[in-house]
Design a protein around this motif. Structure first.
Motif, short mmCIF file in Angstrom:
data_model
loop_
_atom_site.label_atom_id
_atom_site.label_comp_id
_atom_site.label_asym_id
_atom_site.label_seq_id
_atom_site.Cartn_x
_atom_site.Cartn_y
_atom_site.Cartn_z
N ALA A 14 0.83 -1.20 0.00
CA ALA A 14 0.00 0.00 0.00
C ALA A 14 0.87 1.25 0.00
O ALA A 14 1.97 1.25 0.55
N VAL A 15 0.38 2.30 -0.64
CA VAL A 15 1.02 3.61 -0.58
C VAL A 15 -0.02 4.57 -0.05
O VAL A 15 -1.11 4.69 -0.61
N ILE A 16 0.31 5.23 1.09
CA ILE A 16 -0.64 6.19 1.64
C ILE A 16 0.03 7.55 1.80
O ILE A 16 1.26 7.67 1.72
N GLY A 17 -0.78 8.54 2.02
CA GLY A 17 -0.26 9.89 2.18
C GLY A 17 -1.38 10.88 1.96
O GLY A 17 -2.42 10.52 1.42
N ASP A 18 -1.15 12.10 2.41
CA ASP A 18 -2.17 13.13 2.26
C ASP A 18 -2.25 13.57 0.79
O ASP A 18 -1.42 13.18 -0.01
N ARG A 22 5.07 11.74 2.43
CA ARG A 22 4.73 13.09 2.88
C ARG A 22 5.60 14.08 2.11
O ARG A 22 6.81 13.88 2.04
N ALA A 23 5.00 15.07 1.52
CA ALA A 23 5.71 16.14 0.80
C ALA A 23 6.75 15.60 -0.17
O ALA A 23 7.90 16.03 -0.20
N GLY A 24 6.35 14.62 -0.94
CA GLY A 24 7.21 14.12 -2.01
C GLY A 24 8.31 13.17 -1.58
O GLY A 24 9.17 12.82 -2.37
N ARG A 25 8.29 12.75 -0.32
CA ARG A 25 9.29 11.79 0.13
C ARG A 25 8.62 10.60 0.79
O ARG A 25 7.51 10.71 1.31
N VAL A 26 9.33 9.46 0.80
CA VAL A 26 8.85 8.33 1.59
C VAL A 26 9.35 8.55 3.01
O VAL A 26 10.56 8.69 3.23
N VAL A 27 8.43 8.65 3.97
CA VAL A 27 8.85 8.96 5.34
C VAL A 27 8.86 7.72 6.23
O VAL A 27 9.47 7.73 7.29
N ALA A 28 8.20 6.64 5.81
CA ALA A 28 8.21 5.44 6.65
C ALA A 28 7.73 4.24 5.86
O ALA A 28 7.00 4.37 4.88
N GLU A 74 1.74 -4.72 12.22
CA GLU A 74 2.37 -4.19 13.42
C GLU A 74 2.06 -2.73 13.67
O GLU A 74 2.67 -2.10 14.52
N THR A 75 1.13 -2.18 12.88
CA THR A 75 0.88 -0.74 13.04
C THR A 75 -0.54 -0.51 13.51
O THR A 75 -1.37 -1.43 13.55
N THR A 76 -0.81 0.71 13.91
CA THR A 76 -2.16 1.07 14.32
C THR A 76 -2.62 2.25 13.47
O THR A 76 -1.80 2.94 12.86
N GLY A 77 -3.92 2.47 13.48
CA GLY A 77 -4.47 3.60 12.75
C GLY A 77 -3.87 4.91 13.23
O GLY A 77 -3.53 5.78 12.42
N ASN A 78 -3.70 5.03 14.51
CA ASN A 78 -3.15 6.28 15.07
C ASN A 78 -1.73 6.52 14.60
O ASN A 78 -1.35 7.64 14.29
N GLU A 79 -0.96 5.41 14.55
CA GLU A 79 0.43 5.57 14.10
C GLU A 79 0.45 6.07 12.65
O GLU A 79 1.24 6.95 12.30
N LEU A 80 -0.43 5.48 11.82
CA LEU A 80 -0.47 5.88 10.41
C LEU A 80 -0.85 7.35 10.27
O LEU A 80 -0.25 8.09 9.50
N VAL A 81 -1.85 7.77 11.05
CA VAL A 81 -2.26 9.17 11.00
C VAL A 81 -1.09 10.07 11.38
O VAL A 81 -0.80 11.07 10.72
N ALA A 82 -0.37 9.66 12.42
CA ALA A 82 0.77 10.45 12.87
C ALA A 82 1.84 10.54 11.78
O ALA A 82 2.40 11.60 11.52
N LEU A 83 2.10 9.39 11.12
CA LEU A 83 3.12 9.37 10.08
C LEU A 83 2.71 10.22 8.88
O LEU A 83 3.53 10.95 8.31
N VAL A 84 1.45 10.14 8.53
CA VAL A 84 0.98 10.87 7.35
C VAL A 84 1.00 12.37 7.60
O VAL A 84 1.39 13.16 6.73
N THR A 85 0.60 12.76 8.80
CA THR A 85 0.52 14.20 9.08
C THR A 85 1.85 14.78 9.55
O THR A 85 2.03 15.99 9.59
N GLY A 86 2.78 13.90 9.93
CA GLY A 86 4.08 14.39 10.37
C GLY A 86 4.12 14.68 11.86
O GLY A 86 5.05 15.31 12.35
N ALA A 87 3.13 14.19 12.60
CA ALA A 87 3.09 14.42 14.04
C ALA A 87 3.98 13.45 14.80
O ALA A 87 4.25 13.63 15.98
N ALA A 88 4.44 12.39 14.11
CA ALA A 88 5.21 11.38 14.83
C ALA A 88 6.65 11.83 15.06
O ALA A 88 7.21 12.51 14.23
#
Lengths: 251, 333
Positions: free
Chosen positions: A40-44, A225-231, A237-251
């Motif tokens: 999967a590829v996710i991102g804002d 995020r912003a044109g780069r692969v951040v994670a 092994e992940t949770t919805g919250n972790e994904l949200v954090a990674l996508v938004t950059g809050a992690a």
């Protein structure tokens, strides 16, 4: 920029960059989709998911970087080359011809013909038989293979697009937001279909906004995020919250 | 705006969907009428004219009717290929005139009737090819291009012929127009052959499926690797080819090549296509439908003539029927 991707990778890229005018859509992106897995590829919005996919399947040509397919360096100049190599893309809207039947759509541009003297005539019984087999292999229900696609629901149409991609013998099926336009029940049907593809060891690259869906369906998730692969995370092994954090950059 | 009355027709339509098998449902289903407009129209006309004027149903009249319909059937078949790609060929009748003039001049120059026929068909096919190239490569709307070639080849025909008709006294063409095989004259067999070949091409070859796909959604077809421009060019060339065949039949029928455009041939070719259930938006076509539509329009003219209705009323009747058919087409599924 040395080093081949791992042998498990079916579709991969290294150091991919692409800009449109002054906008940098991708910077130094490395990505890989493994054989027989759902990646999967996710991102804002604007994170570069679509650009990445479009570069991988030859719609856009990257400014810099390398693309590997099936273990070999393999840049695609256009979608036709990618399709011939074995990468099928299921677009959100641009795929089926409404006025044609299910069979005609499934076999469009790879019709089965039989020679009658100097003529090559369509072997319609063979295509119908084969179409029914293709659909039943993926447990797709349609009223009739001779029905016009226009009369089918959004979910059925998406299922037929996917079936066509798989049926062409594709090694990788790329799906861009396959359930974005669908209702709840239809989304569930398409998700079930993607699971069946995985069981049949078809490699899938799935672009989605829906984090829950991605966790349900995929083996591995690449976050942009912003044109780069951040994670890169294992779906199990992940949770919805972790994904949200990674996508938004809050992690 | 959102009163209950607005919802009523929707519920009714849903009910119709469920009980489609019953006859009453079928008869109230507008999609059925849309798909079979030409057949229903033809049967209706045969019944009405047969009762009003029994001569209409005489063998001699029916044979004459089929003979008179042959040219229109061939043209409607050509037009169908173009309309199926969501285009339109307005230059069709002008191409027929050009074909006739080429035939007449080549024959008059003493080059033999067969070469004259071949060159006539080649000329009209070239017009079709030119139409297709201008529309696809030149990216100009179809009606602008074919309207342009309509005028240009009309002028070309007048220049070539000097505005004078050329007599074509050929035993071959005489035989073509007056001879018969079995119960039908040769022109009827020619038209039947064109219809059969077109039907096979459209429904039993890859080209046919690709043509319908191009007419349905050109972008999607292109994204699947179908060369939509080539398909469109082929469709216009087929239309030109049919115009050539029609010009042979026309010259054979009247015995001379005249620099006159029969505009009713153009309008009736489009009318027959619409009556035949071919979608003007492309992607959905039939060959038998337009052929029967052409028969129906010819039967209309024939029957009105037998009933001694003034010829002035015929275009009015054709126009009304075509607009009505186009209205019904909106309910096609």
């Amino acid at each position: 920029m040395s080093g081949e991707p791992s042998s498990e990778a079916i579709l991969a890229c290294k150091g991919l960059s692409k800009h449109f005018g002054g906008v940098r859509a991708l910077s130094d992106v490395s990505f890989e989709a493994r054989r027989g897995e759902v990646t999967a590829v996710i991102g804002d919005n604007g994170a570069g998911k679509s650009t990445l996919i479009r570069c991988l399947v030859g719609v856009n040509v990257p400014d810099d970087g390398e693309i590997f397919f099936d273990g070999r360096r393999h840049p695609f100049a256009n979608p036709d080359e990618a399709r011939k190599a074995g990468i099928e893309t299921v677009h959100q809207n641009l795929s089926l011809i409404d006025e044609l039947t299910v069979v005609q759509n499934l076999f469009l541009n790879r019709e089965i013909v039989r020679r009658v003297g100097p003529l090559a005539l369509l072997d319609r019984p063979a295509m119908k038989r084969e179409a029914r087999a293709m659909l039943s292999r993926l447990s797709i229900n349609v009223p009739s293979v001779s029905a016009r696609v226009r009369r089918l629901s959004g979910g059925q149409r998406q299922a037929i697009s996917i079936c066509r991609a798989v049926g062409s013998g594709a090694k990788v099926v790329v799906m861009d937001e396959p359930t974005a336009a669908l209702g709840v029940q239809e989304t569930a049907n398409v998700e079930a279909l993607i699971r069946r593809l995985r069981e049949q060891a078809v490699s899938v690259v799935l672009v989605s906004h829906n984090f829950d869906q991605v966790r349900r369906l995929s083996d591995r998730i690449w976050v942009m995020r912003a044109g780069r692969v951040v994670a890169t995370v294992q779906s199990a092994e992940t949770t919805g919250n972790e994904l949200v954090a990674l996508v938004t950059g809050a992690a | 705006m959102n009163n209950p009355a607005d919802n009523a027709p929707v519920q009714k339509a849903g009910a119709t969907e469920e009980s489609r098998t019953s006859l009453t449902a079928l008869l109230t289903d507008l999609s059925f009428w849309a798909d079979w407009a030409s057949v229903v129209g033809l049967v209706g006309l045969v019944i009405v004219f047969g009762i009003a004027q029994p001569i209409f149903l005489s063998v001699a009249n029916l044979q004459a009717l089929l003979l008179a319909a042959a040219i229109l059937v061939v043209l409607a078949t050509g037009q169908t290929f173009v309309v199926a790609t969501s285009g339109i060929d307005l230059s069709l009748a002008a191409a027929v005139m050009l074909g006739a003039i080429v035939l007449g001049l080549v024959h008059a120059a003493g080059w033999g009737i067969f070469l004259a026929c071949v060159l006539a068909v080649a000329a009209t096919s070239a017009v079709g090819l030119l139409n297709g190239v201008l529309i696809t490569v030149g990216k100009i709307p179809d009606f602008v291009v074919t309207l342009g070639t309509l005028s240009a080849i009309t002028g070309l025909g007048l220049i070539l012929s000097g505005g004078e008709p050329t007599m074509v006294g050929s035993p071959f063409l005489l035989k073509l127009t007056s001879g018969s095989f079995g119960p039908f004259g040769y022109p009827v067999w020619v038209a039947a052959g064109v219809v059969l070949a077109a039907h096979v091409a459209l429904f039993h070859t890859r080209f046919g499926v690709h043509l319908l796909a191009t007419g349905g959604q050109a972008e999607s077809a292109h994204s699947l690797g179908i060369r939509t421009n080539r398909i469109k060019i082929a469709a216009y060339t087929i239309s030109g080819f049919c115009a050539g065949i029609a010009s042979l039949l026309l010259v054979a029928r009247i015995g001379s090549a005249e620099p006159l455009i029969n505009t009713s041939l153009l309008l009736n070719s489009v009318a027959a296509v619409v009556l035949g259930g071919v979608s003007l938006f492309g992607g959905r076509a039939s060959i038998l439908g337009p052929a029967i539509g052409a028969l129906m329009l010819t039967a209309l003219v024939n029957g009105l003539t037998l009933l001694s209705v003034s010829a002035f009323y015929q275009p009015l009747a054709v126009g009304a029927i075509v607009v009505l058919a186009a209205l019904i087409m909106r309910y096609q599924r």
